[in-house]
Scaffold this motif. Structure first.
Motif, PDB file in Angstrom:
ATOM      1  N   ARG A  55     -32.277  11.359  -1.394  1.00 16.39           N
ATOM      2  CA  ARG A  55     -33.362  12.077  -0.886  1.00 16.39           C
ATOM      3  C   ARG A  55     -33.004  13.198   0.074  1.00 16.39           C
ATOM      4  O   ARG A  55     -33.670  14.305  -0.167  1.00 16.39           O
ATOM      5  CB  ARG A  55     -34.476  11.262  -0.329  1.00 16.39           C
ATOM      6  N   GLU A  56     -31.922  13.130   0.935  1.00 19.10           N
ATOM      7  CA  GLU A  56     -31.593  14.095   1.809  1.00 19.10           C
ATOM      8  C   GLU A  56     -30.884  15.121   1.358  1.00 19.10           C
ATOM      9  O   GLU A  56     -30.980  16.295   1.782  1.00 19.10           O
ATOM     10  CB  GLU A  56     -30.591  13.261   2.884  1.00 19.10           C
ATOM     11  N   SER A 108     -33.439  19.184  -2.988  1.00 16.64           N
ATOM     12  CA  SER A 108     -34.418  20.115  -2.680  1.00 16.64           C
ATOM     13  C   SER A 108     -34.614  20.894  -4.286  1.00 16.64           C
ATOM     14  O   SER A 108     -34.116  20.828  -5.247  1.00 16.64           O
ATOM     15  CB  SER A 108     -33.795  21.024  -1.810  1.00 16.64           C
ATOM     16  N   GLU A 109     -35.826  21.668  -4.151  1.00 11.57           N
ATOM     17  CA  GLU A 109     -36.063  22.275  -5.395  1.00 11.57           C
ATOM     18  C   GLU A 109     -35.067  23.585  -5.659  1.00 11.57           C
ATOM     19  O   GLU A 109     -34.863  23.596  -6.765  1.00 11.57           O
ATOM     20  CB  GLU A 109     -37.592  22.868  -5.218  1.00 11.57           C
ATOM     21  N   THR A 110     -34.624  24.128  -4.711  1.00 12.28           N
ATOM     22  CA  THR A 110     -33.534  25.147  -4.770  1.00 12.28           C
ATOM     23  C   THR A 110     -32.470  24.471  -5.418  1.00 12.28           C
ATOM     24  O   THR A 110     -31.905  25.039  -6.250  1.00 12.28           O
ATOM     25  CB  THR A 110     -33.369  25.741  -3.474  1.00 12.28           C
ATOM     26  N   ASN A 135     -37.572  11.983  -5.579  1.00 19.85           N
ATOM     27  CA  ASN A 135     -36.990  12.911  -6.741  1.00 19.85           C
ATOM     28  C   ASN A 135     -37.357  12.938  -7.950  1.00 19.85           C
ATOM     29  O   ASN A 135     -37.514  13.906  -8.512  1.00 19.85           O
ATOM     30  CB  ASN A 135     -35.348  12.621  -6.206  1.00 19.85           C
TER      31      ASN A 135
END
Length: 499
Positions: free
Chosen positions: A415-416, A419-421, A454
Motif C-alpha cells: 500500500r505504501e 500509486s496511480e503513476t 490497491n
C-alpha cells in the motif's frame, strides 16, 4: 627386394657416397624420385609417348643420372642451458659472508641463461654480487631470507617480471619504478604498514599480493594499475579501500578474511571464508571464532560498504551471491552502516552488470518484511521508478524484480509503494515491453493487488489489459478483439482476471 645390390663407399672425409645406391635400381627409382618425386624413366617413357597438339608423338630426353650424394654425420657435445637455480644453506650461521669457493663455482656456471633465481636466507647478496651475470633473469624469489630491507641492487635488474619477498621482516617496500617490466609483486607475511605512491608507475603489474601485513589504508591507484587481475590483501586491518571501479581486469580479490575469485566473464564467482586466527585482525572475530555464518562477513561488509569500492563488478557479484545464500546474510548486510544506501547508489551505475548484481542483492533483502521496510524507509521506490524509466530492458527488469519482492513482503508495504503513476508505468511496460519485462511486470502488478485497496484501483484501470492476457488476446495487433473486452458480457472474464 628390387634385385639390385647397394654399393657403399666411404670417402676420405668420413661421409658416405650413396650415388650408386640410388643411381639406378630394378624398379627405376633414383634419388630425385626418392627425395622429391622426379619422374622415373618409365614415367618419362610414358610421357614421351603422349601425342602432341599436332598429332605427332612427343619425345623427351631422360634426365641425366645423378652424381654421388654425400651425407655427413657429426656428433657434437652440447651442454644443457640452465633455466632455474635455487641456492640454500644447510646450516645457516647467521653471517652474510659467503665462501670464495661458492663464487668460483657460480662463475663457471652459465648464469646468463638463468630465468628463475631462488635465494634462501643468508644468500640474497648473490643477487647483487653477480648482477652483471643475470642477463636473462625474469623471476627473483627472496622469500624467507630474513630481509629487513629490499636490496637496492635489484633496481639493476630492469628485466625482472616477478619479485617474491614473502615471509620476511619488511616494514616498507622500496621504490620499484626502475623495474618497468614488473608483472607480479608478492610480499606476503611481512610487517608492511604503508605503500609508496610511486607504485602506480609499475603499470605492467598483473598481480599484487600483500596478505598478512599491517596495511590500514593501502595507497593503490587502480586507474594507473588497470591491468591488475589479482589483488590480495587478506589478513590486513584495512580501514579504507582504494577506488577500484577503474580496474576492469580484476578477477581475484582477498580482503580481511574473505577470498573472491571469478572467471574471465564472471560466469562463475567463488566466495570463501579464510582463517585469520594468526593475523593481526583475529581480535575482530573474537579470536578467530567467527569463521562461518553471517558473522564471518561482518568486517568484510563494513569495509566494502564504507566507500564506493563496492561498485566494482567483482565485489557487487560477491555481495549478491552472499545475500542469496542465507537470510542471515541479508540481515548482516542490512545492519551494516551505509550498506543500503550504497546498494541503492549502485543501481545508478553506468555498468548494467553492476546494476544487475546490486538489484539481486536488494531483491534478496526485499523478500524479508523487516528488511523490506528498511528499503522503503531508505527511499528505494525512487530508485525503482528510475530503473523502470530506463530504455534498456535489462535495467527495467532489475527495477521490476525489486518492486515485485517488496510488494509481496506485506500488505502495508504494498500500500505504501502503490500509486496511480506507478500503475501507469507498469501497464506501459507490460503492454510494450519485451517478453521478460511483461512477465515480471504482471507479477509486480499481481503482488501489489494482494492489498485490497490497491486491487480495487488496479481492477478499474487495468481490467481490459488483464482480461486480454487471461484470454490470450494481443491488444496491440487485434484492436477489434481488444474493444470487445470492454463489453458487459466480458466483465465476468475481467473479474476472473482480477482474482
Amino acid at each position: 627386394g628390387g634385385g639390385f645390390t647397394p654399393h657403399h663407399q666411404r670417402t676420405p672425409s668420413g661421409s658416405f657416397a650413396l650415388g650408386s645406391m640410388f643411381a639406378r635400381s630394378a624398379s627405376g627409382v633414383n634419388l630425385p624420385v626418392f627425395l622429391g618425386g622426379t619422374p622415373s624413366s618409365e614415367e618419362v617413357g610414358d610421357a614421351a609417348a603422349t601425342p602432341g597438339g599436332n598429332g605427332k608423338m612427343m619425345t623427351s630426353t631422360p634426365p641425366p643420372r645423378p652424381g654421388p650424394v654425400r651425407v655427413k654425420l657429426e656428433v657434437v657435445e652440447v651442454t644443457p642451458k640452465p633455466r632455474s637455480m635455487e641456492l640454500s644453506r644447510t646450516n645457516n650461521s647467521g653471517t652474510s659472508t659467503l665462501p670464495n669457493q661458492l663464487y668460483d663455482i657460480l662463475k663457471s656456471c652459465q648464469l646468463e641463461y638463468i630465468q628463475e633465481l631462488v635465494l634462501k636466507e643468508g644468500l640474497n647478496r648473490l643477487a647483487s654480487d653477480l648482477r652483471p651475470r643475470w642477463d636473462s633473469l625474469r623471476r627473483l624469489d627472496l622469500a624467507s631470507t630474513a630481509l629487513v630491507a629490499v636490496p637496492e641492487e635489484i633496481n639493476g635488474l630492469p628485466q625482472i617480471e616477478s619479485l617474491v619477498l614473502d615471509n620476511n621482516k619488511l616494514t616498507a617496500l622500496p621504490s620499484l619504478v626502475r623495474l618497468p617490466n614488473l608483472r607480479e609483486l608478492s610480499a606476503d607475511n611481512n610487517a608492511i604498514t604503508t605503500l609508496r605512491a610511486d607504485l602506480r608507475e609499475c603499470s605492467e603489474l598483473r598481480v599484487i599480493s600483500l596478505e598478512g601485513n599491517r596495511l590500514t589504508k593501502p595507497v593503490l591507484d587502480m586507474r594507473a594499475l588497470a591491468k591488475v587481475h589479482t589483488l590480495r590483501l587478506f589478513g590486513n586491518p584495512i580501514e579504507y579501500l582504494p577506488e577500484m571501479h577503474h580496474c576492469s581486469s580484476l578477477r581475484v580479490l582477498t580482503l580481511v578474511n574473505i577470498r573472491v575469485s571469478a572467471d574471465a566473464h564472471y560466469n562463475t564467482v567463488e566466495v570463501s571464508i579464510g582463517d585469520v586466527s594468526s593475523s593481526s585482525i583475529s581480535s575482530a572475530f573474537g579470536g578467530g571464532g567467527a569463521r562461518q555464518g553471517s558473522k564471518a562477513y561482518a568486517m568484510f561488509f563494513s569495509l566494502i560498504f564504507r566507500h564506493s569500492s563496492c561498485q566494482h563488478l567483482l565485489i557487487a557479484t560477491a555481495i549478491a551471491r552472499i545475500a542469496a545464500e542465507d537470510k542471515a546474510n541479508c540481515e548482516a548486510i542490512a545492519s551494516t552502516e551505509g550498506a543500503i544506501q550504497q546498494l541503492l547508489s549502485m543501481v545508478l551505475s553506468n555498468d548494467v552488470l553492476v546494476v544487475r548484481e546490486a538489484s539481486k542483492t536488494l531483491a534478496s533483502l526485499a523478500a524479508d518484511p523487516a528488511l523490506a521496510q528498511k528499503l522503503v524507509d531508505a527511499k528505494a521506490l525512487q530508485r525503482i521508478q528510475g530503473l523502470l524509466g530506463e530504455s534498456k530492458s535489462a535495467v527495467q527488469i532489475c527495477g521490476l524484480q525489486i518492486l515485485s519482492n517488496l510488494a509481496f513482503a506485506s500488505d502495508f508495504i504494498a500500500r505504501e509503494l502503490f500509486s496511480e503513476t506507478l500503475l501507469d508505468r507498469l501497464i506501459t511496460l507490460v503492454r510494450g515491453g519485451e517478453r521478460e519485462v511483461q512477465v515480471i511486470g504482471l507479477e509486480a502488478i499481481g503482488n501489489l493487488s494482494f492489498e485490497p485497496a490497491n486491487r480495487r484501483i488496479i481492477a478499474r484501470y487495468a481490467r481490459s489489459m488483464l482480461a486480454g492476457y487471461a484470454l490470450g488476446v494481443d491488444q496491440e495487433r487485434d484492436p477489434e478483439a481488444a474493444g470487445a473486452l470492454s463489453s458487459p458480457k466480458m466483465q465476468i472474464y475481467a473479474a476472473g482476471a482480477d482474482l
